[in-house]
Design an enzyme around this catalytic site. Structure first.
Site, PDB file in Angstrom:
ATOM      1  N   ASN A 112      48.144  50.533  59.270  1.00  0.00           N
ATOM      2  CA  ASN A 112      49.088  51.459  58.631  1.00  0.00           C
ATOM      3  C   ASN A 112      50.033  50.740  57.661  1.00  0.00           C
ATOM      4  OD1 ASN A 112      50.862  50.212  60.391  1.00  0.00           O
ATOM      5  ND2 ASN A 112      51.421  52.074  61.496  1.00  0.00           N
ATOM      6  N   HIS A 115      55.150  47.249  58.946  1.00  0.00           N
ATOM      7  CA  HIS A 115      55.975  47.345  60.155  1.00  0.00           C
ATOM      8  C   HIS A 115      57.417  47.248  59.698  1.00  0.00           C
ATOM      9  CE1 HIS A 115      57.860  46.387  64.014  1.00  0.00           C
ATOM     10  NE2 HIS A 115      58.526  45.477  63.334  1.00  0.00           N
TER      11      HIS A 115
END
Length: 135
Positions: A112, A115
């Site tokens: 994704n 962070h």
């Protein structure tokens, strides 16, 4: 000024979107005060994700985050933690709004792209782990 740790994970580095992530951070009015390209060792990865140690995905998470170079940054600004998390979008790219980093580039909850620290406590702990001279 608040500080947060931001990682451009190995999937973001592999997909050549480091510049895009940095541009979004700067356009949001946040300042990058430290940045390093590095490959994370297993010990640091385990310490970084210690809150997930008992979860079934822990091993694959450590393997993923150590699987290639990442960009670690300390980002500073007004409400930096919240500001970056709004740029990043929801952890699951399917749920992340279009226009967020994860909504535009994320593939799944692991790949994704980024962070960002989720609290002041996490930011302090994570900055100390990645940039001990700034802690």
């Amino acid at each position: 000024m608040e500080r947060t740790l931001v990682l451009i994970k190995p999937d973001g580095v592999r997909r050549n979107i480091i510049g895009e992530v940095i541009s979004r951070i700067e356009r949001k009015g946040l300042k990058i005060v430290a940045m390093e390209l590095r490959t994370l060792d297993e010990e640091t990865a385990k310490a970084h994700y210690e809150e997930h140690v008992e979860k079934p995905f822990f091993s694959s998470l450590v393997e993923f985050i150590t699987g290639g170079p990442l960009v670690a940054m300390v980002v500073e600004g007004n409400r930096a933690i919240e500001a970056f998390r709004s740029l990043a979008g929801a952890t699951d790219p399917v749920l992340a709004a279009p226009g967020t980093i994860r909504g535009d580039y994320g593939l799944d909850v692991q790949a994704n792209i980024v962070h960002g620290s989720d609290s002041t406590y996490s930011a302090e702990r994570e900055i100390k782990l990645f940039f001990p001279d700034l802690a």
